[in-house]
Write an enzyme that holds these catalytic residues in place. Structure first.
Site, PDB file in Angstrom:
ATOM      1  N   ASN A 268       0.025   5.113  -3.378  1.00 18.09           N
ATOM      2  CA  ASN A 268       0.950   5.238  -4.357  1.00 18.09           C
ATOM      3  C   ASN A 268       0.911   6.273  -5.289  1.00 18.09           C
ATOM      4  OD1 ASN A 268      -1.294   3.839  -4.931  1.00 18.09           O
ATOM      5  ND2 ASN A 268      -0.382   2.522  -6.452  1.00 18.09           N
TER       6      ASN A 268
ATOM      7  N   GLY B 295      -7.292   0.193  -2.790  1.00 17.80           N
ATOM      8  CA  GLY B 295      -6.327  -0.230  -1.727  1.00 17.80           C
ATOM      9  C   GLY B 295      -5.940  -1.487  -1.944  1.00 17.80           C
TER      10      GLY B 295
ATOM     11  N   THR C 112      -6.196  -5.856  -1.400  1.00 16.43           N
ATOM     12  CA  THR C 112      -7.398  -6.895  -1.403  1.00 16.43           C
ATOM     13  C   THR C 112      -7.714  -7.135  -0.055  1.00 16.43           C
ATOM     14  OG1 THR C 112      -6.559  -7.555  -3.574  1.00 16.43           O
ATOM     15  CG2 THR C 112      -7.849  -9.103  -2.402  1.00 16.43           C
TER      16      THR C 112
ATOM     17  N   THR D 262      -7.529  -5.390   2.737  1.00 18.52           N
ATOM     18  CA  THR D 262      -8.276  -4.238   3.152  1.00 18.52           C
ATOM     19  C   THR D 262      -9.777  -4.424   2.897  1.00 18.52           C
ATOM     20  OG1 THR D 262      -6.318  -3.044   3.288  1.00 18.52           O
ATOM     21  CG2 THR D 262      -8.275  -1.884   3.883  1.00 18.52           C
ATOM     22  N   ALA D 263      -9.836  -4.611   1.512  1.00 22.83           N
ATOM     23  CA  ALA D 263     -11.228  -4.642   0.902  1.00 22.83           C
ATOM     24  C   ALA D 263     -12.026  -5.634   1.431  1.00 22.83           C
ATOM     25  CB  ALA D 263     -11.158  -5.006  -0.809  1.00 22.83           C
TER      26      ALA D 263
ATOM     27  N   CYS E 293      -0.206  -0.059  -8.912  1.00 19.70           N
ATOM     28  CA  CYS E 293      -1.077  -1.262  -9.055  1.00 19.70           C
ATOM     29  C   CYS E 293      -0.735  -1.880 -10.319  1.00 19.70           C
ATOM     30  CB  CYS E 293      -2.545  -1.114  -8.753  1.00 19.70           C
ATOM     31  SG  CYS E 293      -3.218   0.202  -9.848  1.00 19.70           S
TER      32      CYS E 293
HETATM   33  P1  NAD Z   1      -4.343  -0.021   2.059  1.00 19.74           P
HETATM   34  O1  NAD Z   1      -5.344  -1.194   1.813  1.00 19.74           O
HETATM   35  O2  NAD Z   1      -3.608  -0.526   3.073  1.00 19.74           O
HETATM   36  O3  NAD Z   1      -5.037   1.313   2.377  1.00 19.74           O
HETATM   37  C1  NAD Z   1      -6.105   1.808   1.369  1.00 19.74           C
HETATM   38  C2  NAD Z   1      -6.639   2.996   1.907  1.00 19.74           C
HETATM   39  O4  NAD Z   1      -7.434   2.283   2.921  1.00 19.74           O
HETATM   40  C3  NAD Z   1      -6.057   4.048   3.019  1.00 19.74           C
HETATM   41  O5  NAD Z   1      -6.604   5.276   3.000  1.00 19.74           O
HETATM   42  C4  NAD Z   1      -6.209   3.216   4.387  1.00 19.74           C
HETATM   43  O6  NAD Z   1      -6.080   4.109   5.393  1.00 19.74           O
HETATM   44  C5  NAD Z   1      -7.445   2.584   4.259  1.00 19.74           C
HETATM   45  N1  NAD Z   1      -7.900   1.735   5.101  1.00 19.74           N
HETATM   46  C6  NAD Z   1      -7.277   0.878   5.606  1.00 19.74           C
HETATM   47  N2  NAD Z   1      -7.903  -0.110   6.582  1.00 19.74           N
HETATM   48  C7  NAD Z   1      -9.221   0.451   6.245  1.00 19.74           C
HETATM   49  C8  NAD Z   1     -10.415  -0.141   7.027  1.00 19.74           C
HETATM   50  N3  NAD Z   1     -10.425  -0.946   7.689  1.00 19.74           N
HETATM   51  N4  NAD Z   1     -11.567   0.669   6.692  1.00 19.74           N
HETATM   52  C9  NAD Z   1     -11.562   1.512   5.777  1.00 19.74           C
HETATM   53  N5  NAD Z   1     -10.143   2.102   5.117  1.00 19.74           N
HETATM   54  C10 NAD Z   1      -9.152   1.461   5.515  1.00 19.74           C
HETATM   55  O7  NAD Z   1      -3.566   0.001   0.659  1.00 19.74           O
HETATM   56  P2  NAD Z   1      -2.294   0.935   0.403  1.00 19.74           P
HETATM   57  O8  NAD Z   1      -1.073   0.167   1.166  1.00 19.74           O
HETATM   58  O9  NAD Z   1      -2.591   2.230   0.655  1.00 19.74           O
HETATM   59  O10 NAD Z   1      -2.035   0.642  -1.066  1.00 19.74           O
HETATM   60  C11 NAD Z   1      -1.583  -0.144  -1.818  1.00 19.74           C
HETATM   61  C12 NAD Z   1      -2.479  -1.208  -2.324  1.00 19.74           C
HETATM   62  O11 NAD Z   1      -3.435  -0.441  -3.272  1.00 19.74           O
HETATM   63  C13 NAD Z   1      -1.891  -2.468  -3.232  1.00 19.74           C
HETATM   64  O12 NAD Z   1      -2.572  -3.438  -2.969  1.00 19.74           O
HETATM   65  C14 NAD Z   1      -2.250  -1.880  -4.784  1.00 19.74           C
HETATM   66  O13 NAD Z   1      -2.223  -2.824  -5.731  1.00 19.74           O
HETATM   67  C15 NAD Z   1      -3.772  -1.148  -4.405  1.00 19.74           C
HETATM   68  N6  NAD Z   1      -3.920  -0.229  -5.547  1.00 19.74           N
HETATM   69  C16 NAD Z   1      -4.771  -0.663  -6.597  1.00 19.74           C
HETATM   70  C17 NAD Z   1      -5.210   0.382  -7.459  1.00 19.74           C
HETATM   71  C18 NAD Z   1      -6.255  -0.074  -8.447  1.00 19.74           C
HETATM   72  O14 NAD Z   1      -6.726   0.870  -9.299  1.00 19.74           O
HETATM   73  N7  NAD Z   1      -6.660  -1.326  -8.697  1.00 19.74           N
HETATM   74  C19 NAD Z   1      -4.349   1.391  -7.642  1.00 19.74           C
HETATM   75  C20 NAD Z   1      -3.645   1.776  -6.618  1.00 19.74           C
HETATM   76  C21 NAD Z   1      -3.226   1.007  -5.574  1.00 19.74           C
END
Ligand code: NAD
Length: 485
Positions: A150, A226, A228, A230-231, A282
């Site tokens: 984003n 990224g 929640t 995925t985390a 976010c």
């Molecule tokens: P996402 O979780 O789909 O992907 C984020 C990153 O993680 C990408 O590079 C992706 O390739 C990688 N990824 C995906 N699966 C993985 C795995 N199993 N192991 C390791 N890496 C993996 O998120 P997104 O769709 O790219 O971003 C949107 C999300 O990010 C939203 O939920 C948003 O709120 C959040 N976000 C949070 C903040 C913050 O500072 N809190 C800032 C920006 C975005």
């Protein structure tokens, strides 16, 4: 068609398996480039390079590391237009926003941490006249950095800059949806002569390249921004390896609008906070709670302003919103709105895909959408949409407002609009969110703690908080004998 490469050990290299992914331009939906579909083998190579570069990099004086960061900042700034164009094309945000917000902030990230590392302090504790404790902060080795789509460059550099400043080397895995500015950054790293292997960029899918980075035994820390969900996957992979983790995750950020607020300011800022970057920040507001007595007037004026927002070509100066990042994301956002409609919630404006002009008909545009709901429990109020959709809900009194604001699993940010200072302070304390804004939004001081409460994250980034995360602090306890005097 542009094809980008991985940047490993100071060289631009193709993925070892020779596979690439298509990169779509959200503006038109067309494929306009390709990125490596990297595998564990590419990640291994990058980690090995970063590991080999670590001893020399950590041994540099802080001033020397800071100088590299300043050079990187200057080089990005010189190419601001190129970066802004790439970011807009990759992600869909209006080019003027990339030029005024994302890219300058990436420059600032490098300058800020270059300065921060020079001013970092260590501690000393005098236990008794003969016993002295002092602390050392040491870099940990290879930092694994995983970032979302984003704010592609802004969030990637928010990790790279402190990791390198603190003396770590890095392997970064940018989002597969938005690799373009990360690749330009690799060119800048090369141009300024950053020692090879200090910062490596591996492109590809999260489940493949990202997972290999998380699971790599030579990567002792993972900084992830990224979703929640995925985390949770990353946490399960990293925990048995005892990795240090920072999670910056999703939000469902409320704005509490009390009847005594400065209405014009609240309206203007809340329209921005809800729809800037297509609502794909976010920190964007996604739930508006308005005091009952103000609700009819606020809703009318808010919807009137939202209807005026121009969704258009991201290359055009007068577009406030561009397309969403991908066709899948557009479907996801449309699905949320459709289900809200089916459940009986009223769509006051927007709620559908739009085509700003014939040549952009395959782009992923979605109208800014306002949905009216009476309570805080439906799906549209609980799950992160991460798009141009906000809900408006009334509240009766202070307790009702706080209760509704706190009624999700998320706790990233909240905004409070009131002229009553006491109420503002109490609400700021009662709302469970890592960042509270009072009568403003998105004002950031890079020294303050940034991060979410509840399911919005683990740990804090920003200033000293980041330098702490990217280092391990040890204590040295010294007995000062007098025998040798
Ligand atoms: P996402 O979780 O789909 O992907 C984020 C990153 O993680 C990408 O590079 C992706 O390739 C990688 N990824 C995906 N699966 C993985 C795995 N199993 N192991 C390791 N890496 C993996 O998120 P997104 O769709 O790219 O971003 C949107 C999300 O990010 C939203 O939920 C948003 O709120 C959040 N976000 C949070 C903040 C913050 O500072 N809190 C800032 C920006 C975005």
């Amino acid at each position: 068609m542009d094809r980008i490469l991985n940047y490993i050990d100071g060289a631009f290299v193709p993925p070892l398996a020779g596979q690439y992914l298509d990169n779509h331009e959200p503006r038109t939906g067309a494929v306009y480039g390709q990125l490596p579909d990297s595998t564990a083998a590419d990640v291994d190579r990058a980690v090995a390079a970063a590991k080999a570069a670590f001893p020399a990099w950590q041994a540099l004086k802080r001033q020397e590391r800071a100088q590299y960061l300043y050079k990187i900042a200057d080089a990005i700034e010189k190419k601001l237009d190129l970066f802004a164009k790439a970011e807009s094309r990759d992600q869909g945000k209006p080019i003027h926003l990339a030029r005024s917000m994302d890219i300058p902030r990436a420059v600032e990230n490098f300058r800020f941490f270059a300065g921060a590392i020079l001013h970092q302090q260590e501690k000393a504790f005098q236990t008794s006249p003969e016993v002295l404790n002092y602390t050392r902060r040491e870099p940990m080795g290879v930092a694994g950095l995983i970032s979302p789509w984003n704010l592609p460059l802004y969030l990637l550099t928010w990790k790279i800059a402190p990791a390198l400043a603190a003396g770590n080397t890095a392997v970064a895995k940018p989002s597969e949806l938005t690799p373009a500015t990360a690749f330009l950054l690799a060119e800048v790293l090369d141009e300024v002569g950053l020692p090879k292997g200090v910062c490596n960029l591996v492109f590809g899918l999260g489940e493949k390249a990202g997972d290999a980075l998380v699971a790599h035994p030579d990567v002792p820390l993972i900084s992830f921004t990224g979703g929640t969900e995925t985390a949770a996957v990353i946490g399960r992979r990293a925990a048995p390896l005892y990795k240090k983790i920072s999670f910056e995750l999703g939000g469902k950020n409320p704005a509490l609008i009390f009847a005594d607020c400065d209405l014009d300011a609240a309206l203007a800022t809340t329209v921005r906070s809800s729809f800037l970057n297509q609502g794909e920040i976010c920190l964007c507001t996604s739930r508006l709670f308005v005091e009952e007595s103000l609700l009819p007037k606020f809703t009318e004026l808010f919807v009137e302003r939202v209807r005026q927002l121009k969704v258009g070509d991201p290359e055009s100066q007068d577009s406030f919103m561009g397309p969403l990042v991908s066709a899948e994301h557009q479907d996801k956002v449309a699905g949320f709105v459709q289900r809200a409609r089916t459940q009986g919630h009223r769509v006051l404006c927007g709620g559908e895909r739009v085509t700003p002009q014939k040549s952009l008909e395959k782009g992923y545009y979605f109208a800014p959408t306002v949905i009216s709901t009476d309570d805080a429990s439906p799906e549209i109020m609980q799950q992160e949409v991460f798009g141009p959709v906000v809900t408006i809900t009334p509240f009766r009194d202070y307790a009702d407002a706080v209760c509704k604001a706190n009624s999700t699993r998320y706790g990233l940010a909240a905004t409070i609009w009131t002229r009553n200072l006491e109420r503002a302070h109490h609400a700021a304390a009662d709302i469970k969110a890592g960042q509270i804004w009072v009568n403003t939004w998105m004002l950031r001081d890079l020294r303050v703690p940034f991060g979410g409460m509840k399911d919005s994250g683990i740990g804090r980034e920003g200033g000293d908080y980041s330098l702490e995360f990217y280092t391990e602090e040890k204590n040295i306890c010294l007995q000062l004998g007098r025998n040798q005097l």
